[in-house]
Motif scaffolding. Structure first.
Motif, short mmCIF file in Angstrom:
data_model
loop_
_atom_site.label_atom_id
_atom_site.label_comp_id
_atom_site.label_asym_id
_atom_site.label_seq_id
_atom_site.Cartn_x
_atom_site.Cartn_y
_atom_site.Cartn_z
N LEU A 167 -20.15 28.93 -38.57
CA LEU A 167 -21.26 29.11 -39.50
C LEU A 167 -21.11 30.47 -40.16
CD1 LEU A 167 -24.18 27.79 -37.35
CD2 LEU A 167 -23.11 26.70 -39.29
N ARG A 192 -21.69 33.04 -31.45
CA ARG A 192 -22.00 31.62 -31.56
C ARG A 192 -21.80 31.13 -32.98
NH1 ARG A 192 -21.83 29.64 -26.61
NH2 ARG A 192 -23.41 30.52 -25.24
N LEU A 193 -22.25 31.93 -33.91
CA LEU A 193 -22.12 31.52 -35.31
C LEU A 193 -20.65 31.37 -35.67
CD1 LEU A 193 -24.76 33.72 -37.14
CD2 LEU A 193 -24.88 31.30 -36.67
N LEU A 209 -30.80 28.34 -32.64
CA LEU A 209 -31.07 28.30 -34.07
C LEU A 209 -31.00 26.85 -34.54
CD1 LEU A 209 -31.30 29.84 -36.84
CD2 LEU A 209 -28.82 29.64 -36.96
N GLN A 218 -27.64 40.83 -27.86
CA GLN A 218 -28.20 39.63 -28.45
C GLN A 218 -27.61 39.38 -29.83
OE1 GLN A 218 -32.23 40.70 -28.10
NE2 GLN A 218 -32.40 39.91 -26.02
N LYS A 219 -27.46 40.47 -30.58
CA LYS A 219 -26.90 40.30 -31.92
C LYS A 219 -25.47 39.78 -31.84
CE LYS A 219 -29.64 43.87 -34.04
NZ LYS A 219 -29.67 45.29 -34.33
N LEU A 253 -24.09 38.15 -29.40
CA LEU A 253 -24.05 36.78 -28.89
C LEU A 253 -24.26 35.80 -30.03
CD1 LEU A 253 -25.92 36.46 -25.51
CD2 LEU A 253 -23.63 35.74 -26.09
N LEU A 254 -25.28 36.08 -30.83
CA LEU A 254 -25.56 35.20 -31.96
C LEU A 254 -24.36 35.15 -32.89
CD1 LEU A 254 -27.51 33.47 -33.63
CD2 LEU A 254 -28.14 35.54 -34.84
N ARG A 255 -23.81 36.32 -33.11
CA ARG A 255 -22.67 36.39 -34.01
C ARG A 255 -21.50 35.57 -33.48
NH1 ARG A 255 -20.59 39.59 -38.06
NH2 ARG A 255 -18.36 39.84 -37.85
N ALA A 292 -19.23 28.29 -34.11
CA ALA A 292 -19.65 27.08 -34.80
C ALA A 292 -19.19 27.07 -36.25
CB ALA A 292 -21.16 26.96 -34.73
N PRO A 296 -35.48 36.30 -29.43
CA PRO A 296 -34.31 36.49 -30.29
C PRO A 296 -33.38 35.29 -30.18
CG PRO A 296 -34.17 37.85 -28.33
CD PRO A 296 -35.52 37.22 -28.31
N LEU A 297 -32.81 34.93 -31.30
CA LEU A 297 -31.88 33.79 -31.30
C LEU A 297 -30.52 34.27 -30.82
CD1 LEU A 297 -32.71 32.11 -34.70
CD2 LEU A 297 -33.43 31.45 -32.43
N THR A 298 -29.96 33.56 -29.88
CA THR A 298 -28.61 33.94 -29.45
C THR A 298 -27.69 32.73 -29.42
OG1 THR A 298 -29.32 33.69 -27.18
CG2 THR A 298 -29.29 35.92 -28.05
N ASP A 299 -28.18 31.60 -29.86
CA ASP A 299 -27.37 30.40 -29.70
C ASP A 299 -27.43 29.56 -30.96
OD1 ASP A 299 -25.68 28.82 -28.31
OD2 ASP A 299 -26.92 28.83 -26.50
N ALA A 300 -26.31 29.06 -31.38
CA ALA A 300 -26.28 28.15 -32.51
C ALA A 300 -25.28 27.07 -32.16
CB ALA A 300 -25.85 28.88 -33.77
#
Lengths: 493, 516
Positions: free
Chosen positions: A471, A465-466, B178, A458-459, A461-463, A469, B205-209
């Motif tokens: 970000l 995506r960021l 997010l 999950q971490k 994945l978020l990373r 994008a 948990p956030l997994t998408d932005a």
């Protein structure tokens, strides 16, 4: 020159003695140590260094050591050593509060000899330096090399190791064959071992290795070239001679490497190295000048016992014919290994403590005796407990000759270090081996791994995506301006 | 707010007028015109898209005309009624219109223009159609921030939590997305100490932005959200979750190039400190002070990341008894800055009671300045537990006096309390005999079928999600162009060869079969 000279030599040996000043080892019936027979194994500077070392750690035999040392100094070319010796002797007397006989009563420096030696040294130095200058002017490469080498040897014998090293390294520029390079490397190695400069040893071992390879390659080429013409036997003998030479060098290099590992506390590597050092005759003049065969046996065995598993100890020490030639020199080492392989740990510890003075007296081994003993003790405890599911601590205390509290303390520290899988029943003084239910543990581990991976996923994945994008943390474009606004917002005006 | 470059759909206008909205110098502007006409347009707009263009155009035209354009949205009816009051516009039907007016009103100066009625705000947040909101995401962000500001002006931040909760849960396409509203919501929860709604959001948990959905999403949103989330979870004593949130904050990706990147993050950190100071809870929270990070060539982490790392260290000590190494993708400068500092010393000493005491006494000032003293205290209080935990691995039985000595407690009673407490909270399995002997046991971990099934299901879901992401990436333009570029030399020829070889071989076979 004279002043420099004294300072140099004071710095060398007096530094280690300062750090180990507190350490005092007994010499008595329980800790036998025969100084005279010990020191008869050594000659030259190492004998003096060793005697000064012994003098600082063993007040009981300090007077004897002092006397012997003065004798050795008279054979050397370095009168400044006497100052060193005297200083060490007085330092020992001051804090220890031991009443030592006055140094002057035991042995006095032959002043006439000292003056003569200083004068002779001065003359030699001038002569050698003039020689070097002439050769340099004539630009005869080989002669310059030899002049540097001679100067190096000279400074080494008079105790100015810094300048000696400088000349040895300088001679490198004038080497024309790899044989010369090898010679230089060996001289430097000797010097470094004398200096106990362990960290630099490997550099020169490496260089020497390369030089040896080059020499043998050249020899091989010339041998094959010559074999076209008459004698095959001649080339065979030549290459055989070469290989003998190579063995000699190799044995020395192995020893130097092993010493450098030992000096830096890599006991396992040191043991491996020491156990493959060639027979004593290959070490040539290093025996006595730098080291005694018995030392190799002691270093190698202690390091091996501290780090090797039992099977390896059996294979590498007991069944090693070359190494057993060394252990012949120190019969107690053989006993030690036998006791260890027979799990007679009480004897092992007794021997270690009995000969601790012998070990502390060694300049190379002294800083590591405590660690090595600790390691051997630990592995002995681990080995002893291995076959048991539970054992009363008093049985262990009988086997090791410790009190129950000592046993408990050792066992607890070993459990905490993860060396023993067990638990102590401190009320009933029993040590239990840990019983593991592998099936349950497997489940626990699998589920934990699953959770961990999910979280990491999950971490990431978020990373991802960021990052996709864009970000990402970056300097604000308007620098303070835009930052101000966010700040304002979070402050809520 | 430095917005990321707007995507094609978003005009550059809003960000400019947005800046004006915050300004205090509205005094010289003429009173806003009446809104009657505009409202009629809103009600009668044929399609949503048309209305959006119209409203968006307002601010752009206004900006071009030198102000006043968006001011139209601030207007009242000619008879003085508030357009947001009295059910003139139904949020469910005219969501977009309300959205624009609300955004304008909430970002205007409350002294100049009366704030919208709170009931309208709650109603909007609860009932607005996500489809409407998706048309003007940056306006939604302004509303969210406006709600926070209004609640603060009203002196009751907890008011802001329910409407923000509605926004956060209703608007994003999934709970894993997010949005810029997330950090605002979390900050409101934290500042008003209403952590229950925060937990509901944190459960996912956030997994998408996605910057196409939220063009004004900035890196600070992710950073601030996870930082505040970490602090909130720590306040709730949910240590593993707090550690995980803080770790995400610490590991927020940093740019590859840049000089001194601290202005914004510093402002943020300081702001948090200020906000939390008001709360004055037992935990010293917040407290971004101006850390002096030396700028390096390879991008600089934000100061907030360093603060997060400090908290992370403490939370890990509390939660697991030891500080863990950062993931490899964390910025190396962060680990370097920590080395040799007060927190590293604390982690090294943990849980040895004597050494801990020494470190805390020595570094008291640092912890206080960072406002982490609360967490440090918790860590200290829990140190004996970790000592005892270690003892259970080593001993089968132990006397209470020994426990007390090892854990640095004074007296057997304190040790008894500790052991009992840990037995109660299921941290150890042990029993104390009448003579004061503690016997430890470690029952093997038991798992029920349901637990295993749940774990498997979770793994399957995760796997499916990953497969989906993989596919998505695999057919993405970026990946394909890179793959083609790099594979040109190595892969392509071999693939060709394979094809030709296959053809040749196949042909040969054919011929043989035919002619034989």
């Amino acid at each position: 020159m004279e002043v420099d000279h004294i300072e140099e030599s004071q710095q060398g040996p007096s530094k280690p003695s300062n750090t180990r000043k507190t350490l005092i080892v007994p010499v008595d019936d329980a800790h036998p140590f025969d100084l005279e027979s010990y020191i008869s194994n050594y000659s030259g500077r190492t004998a003096i260094d060793r005697l000064i070392h012994i003098l600082t750690i063993a007040p009981a035999i300090a007077a004897e050591a002092f006397q012997l040392c003065v004798q050795h100094i008279h054979q050397s070319r370095d009168p400044a050593l006497y100052q060193n010796l005297l200083q060490a002797y007085e330092q020992l007397a001051a804090p220890a509060g031991v009443s030592l006989p006055n140094a002057m009563d035991i042995a006095e420096l032959d002043v006439k000899w000292a003056d003569e030696t200083i004068q002779r040294n001065q003359a030699d130095r001038v002569k050698l330096e003039v020689e070097l200058k002439t050769y340099s002017n004539n630009m005869i490469k080989e002669s310059i090399r030899m002049a540097h080498r001679d100067l190096g040897d000279f400074y080494r014998s008079t105790g100015d190791s810094g300048t000696a090293l400088k000349h040895y390294t300088k001679s490198r520029e004038f080497c024309t064959t790899s044989q010369h390079v090898l010679e230089m490397c060996m001289s430097i190695l000797e010097l470094l071992i004398e200096q106990r400069n362990y960290s630099h040893l490997t550099t020169y071992v490496f260089k020497a290795d390369a030089a040896v390879d080059a020499t043998t390659a050249a020899a091989g080429a010339s041998a094959s070239g010559s074999s076209t013409t008459p004698a095959v036997t001649a080339s065979a003998t030549a290459s055989k001679k070469k290989s003998v030479e190579r063995d000699n060098v190799q044995a020395k290099l192995d020893l130097a490497t092993a010493l450098s590992h030992l000096g830096q506390g890599n006991y396992e590597k040191a043991a491996t190295g020491l156990l493959k050092v060639g027979p004593a005759k290959d070490l040539g003049d290093w025996i006595g000048k730098l080291i005694a065969p018995g030392d190799i046996a002691i270093y190698g065995t202690l390091c091996a016992l501290a780090t090797f598993p039992r099977a390896a100890i059996k294979a590498k020490i007991s069944d090693n014919s070359v190494f057993s030639a060394y252990t012949e020199q120190e019969p107690y080492i053989r006993e030690l290994v036998e006791a260890y392989t027979n799990s007679n740990f009480k004897t092992v510890l007794e021997i270690l403590s009995r000969y601790s003075t012998r070990h502390y007296a060694d300049i190379h081994l002294a800083p590591h005796v405590r660690d090595l003993t600790q390691l051997i003790r630990n592995s002995a405890v681990v080995l002893y407990f291995q076959p048991f599911a539970s054992i009363k601590l008093d049985r262990m205390s009988a086997a090791f000759g410790w009190t129950i509290d000592e046993v408990e303390q050792h066992v607890v520290s070993l459990i905490q270090a993860g060396d023993i899988q067990g638990r102590v029943d401190s009320q009933n003084k029993i040590l239990y081996a840990k019983k593991t239910n592998y099936r349950d543990e497997l489940f626990a581990r699998a589920i934990k791994a699953g959770m961990d991976i999910q979280e990491t996923n999950q971490k990431l994945l978020l990373r991802m995506r960021l990052q996709q994008a864009d970000l990402i943390v970056k300097p604000p474009k308007g620098s303070t301006h835009s930052g101000q606004q966010t700040g304002d917002f979070y402050l809520g005006d | 707010m430095s917005l990321p470059p707007p995507l094609s759909s978003a005009p550059p206008g809003p960000s400019q007028s947005h800046t004006q909205g915050y300004g205090q110098g509205h005094g010289q502007l003429p009173p806003p015109p009446h809104i009657d006409g505009l409202l009629a347009q809103i009600v009668s707009a044929p399609t949503l898209a048309a209305l959006n263009t119209l409203l968006k155009g307002l601010s752009r035209d206004g900006a071009a005309a030198g102000g006043g354009g968006e001011a139209q949205l601030l207007g009242f009816f000619s008879d003085g009624r508030d357009p947001l009051d009295g059910g003139v516009l139904d949020v469910r039907v005219h969501g977009l219109g309300v959205l624009y007016i609300l955004a304008a009103r909430l970002s205007a100066s409350f002294a100049q223009t009366p704030p919208p009625p709170w009931s309208t705000i709650t109603e909007f947040c609860r009932f607005v159609d996500p489809k409407h909101a998706a048309l003007a995401p940056e306006r939604v962000t302004r509303i969210a921030k406006g709600i926070y500001r209004l609640a603060q002006t009203l002196g009751n931040l907890s008011l802001a939590v329910p409407p923000l909760y509605d926004l956060v849960t209703r608007l994003p396409p999934s709970a894993a997305h997010l949005t810029p509203i997330h950090p605002v919501f979390m900050l409101a929860c934290l500042a008003s100490r209403q952590l229950t709604p925060a937990l509901a959001v944190l459960a996912h948990p956030l997994t998408d932005a996605d910057t196409t959905l939220n063009p004004d999403l900035a890196y600070t949103d992710a950073l601030a959200y996870h930082y505040t989330a970490g602090v909130a979870l720590a306040a709730l004593h949910r240590w593993p979750a707090a550690a995980s949130a803080l770790e995400i904050a610490v590991c927020t990706p940093c740019s590859g190039a840049g000089a001194s990147g601290l202005g914004m993050a510093l402002g943020l950190g300081g702001g948090m400190g200020g906000g939390m100071g008001g709360g004055g809870g037992a935990l010293g929270m917040g407290g971004g002070h101006a850390a002096t990070l030396t700028p390096t060539g390879a991008g600089t982490p934000a100061a907030l990341q360093l603060e997060a790392l400090k908290k992370l260290t403490l939370v890990q000590l509390i939660g697991t008894g030891a500080a863990r190494a950062l993931p490899r993708y964390a910025h190396p400068l962060l680990a370097r800055l920590m080395r040799g500092g007060a927190y590293a010393a604390l982690a090294a000493a943990y849980p040895d009671p004597a050494r801990l005491k020494e470190v805390v006494e020595r570094e008291q000032g640092v912890f206080e300045r960072d406002r982490n003293l609360g967490l440090v205290k918790v860590a200290l209080d829990r140190a004996p537990r970790w000592v005892l935990r270690k003892l259970t691995d080593t001993y089968a039985t132990l006397h209470l006096a020994d426990v007390a000595r090892a854990a640095g407690l004074d007296g057997e009673d304190a040790a008894r309390g500790l052991v009992l407490g840990m037995i109660e909270s299921n941290e150890i399995t042990a029993h104390i005999s009448a003579s004061g002997t503690v016997s430890f046991a470690d029952p093997p971990p038991q798992y029920t079928r349901a637990q295993v099934d749940a774990a498997l299901r979770a793994a399957q879901t995760q796997g499916a999600l990953l497969a989906l992401v993989d596919q998505e990436v695999g057919r993405g333009r970026e990946f394909l162009s890179k793959a083609v570029k790099t594979s040109d030399s190595t892969w392509a020829p071999s693939a060709d060869e394979e094809i030709f070889a296959g053809l040749g071989g196949g042909g040969g076979m054919w011929e043989e079969t035919i002619y034989s």
